[in-house]
Scaffold this motif. Structure first.
Motif, PDB file in Angstrom:
ATOM      1  N   ARG A  38      -4.017   2.426  -9.335  1.00  0.00           N
ATOM      2  CA  ARG A  38      -5.385   2.554  -9.841  1.00  0.00           C
ATOM      3  C   ARG A  38      -5.717   1.409 -10.790  1.00  0.00           C
ATOM      4  O   ARG A  38      -6.841   0.900 -10.787  1.00  0.00           O
ATOM      5  N   ALA A  39      -4.748   0.991 -11.600  1.00  0.00           N
ATOM      6  CA  ALA A  39      -4.978  -0.113 -12.535  1.00  0.00           C
ATOM      7  C   ALA A  39      -5.181  -1.434 -11.787  1.00  0.00           C
ATOM      8  O   ALA A  39      -6.020  -2.249 -12.161  1.00  0.00           O
ATOM      9  N   PHE A  65       3.266   2.367 -17.196  1.00  0.00           N
ATOM     10  CA  PHE A  65       2.774   3.187 -16.085  1.00  0.00           C
ATOM     11  C   PHE A  65       3.705   4.374 -15.882  1.00  0.00           C
ATOM     12  O   PHE A  65       4.920   4.220 -15.781  1.00  0.00           O
ATOM     13  N   GLU A  88      -0.723   5.624 -10.786  1.00  0.00           N
ATOM     14  CA  GLU A  88      -1.375   5.085 -11.979  1.00  0.00           C
ATOM     15  C   GLU A  88      -1.408   3.550 -11.934  1.00  0.00           C
ATOM     16  O   GLU A  88      -2.417   2.927 -12.247  1.00  0.00           O
ATOM     17  N   ALA A  89      -0.305   2.936 -11.509  1.00  0.00           N
ATOM     18  CA  ALA A  89      -0.246   1.477 -11.390  1.00  0.00           C
ATOM     19  C   ALA A  89      -1.224   0.985 -10.327  1.00  0.00           C
ATOM     20  O   ALA A  89      -1.927  -0.017 -10.530  1.00  0.00           O
TER      21      ALA A  89
END
Length: 85
Positions: free
Chosen positions: A69-70, A61, A66-67
Motif C-alpha cells: 500500500r505504501a 512495515f 502494508e508495504a
C-alpha cells in the motif's frame, strides 16, 4: 464499469482493471463461481511461491500488504477503486 459478453462467450476486462492487477496477454486467471458471482484470480507462478518467506520486510512495515500500500497505493485483495478523474 461493465463488460459485455461477446458471441463466443468472451469478455474484455476494462483497461483500468488490467493495469491495476498487472494483467497482460497470456496471464492465466482462475475462474471460480460464488453463488451468482464470478471470481477471477491471477495464478501465482510456482517460481514465485518458492521464494515466499525468504526475504525480510523493510523496517517500519508490519506486513507485506502494508508495504504494498505504501509503494503502490493498494495491496492484493484490496477492493478495486477506479482512478479519480
Amino acid at each position: 464499469m461493465e463488460a459485455t459478453v461477446a458471441e463466443r462467450g468472451q469478455i474484455t476486462l476494462p483497461k483500468a482493471v488490467r493495469d491495476a492487477l498487472g494483467l497482460s496477454k497470456g496471464t492465466k486467471l482462475k475462474v471460480e463461481l460464488d453463488g451468482g458471482r464470478i471470481i477471477l484470480r491471477k495464478e501465482v507462478d510456482d517460481a514465485l511461491s518458492k521464494l515466499r518467506g525468504r526475504f525480510k520486510l523493510a523496517d517500519g512495515f508490519a506486513s507485506t500488504d502494508e508495504a504494498m500500500r505504501a509503494i503502490r497505493g493498494h495491496a492484493p485483495g484490496d477492493p478495486y477503486l477506479p482512478p479519480e478523474e
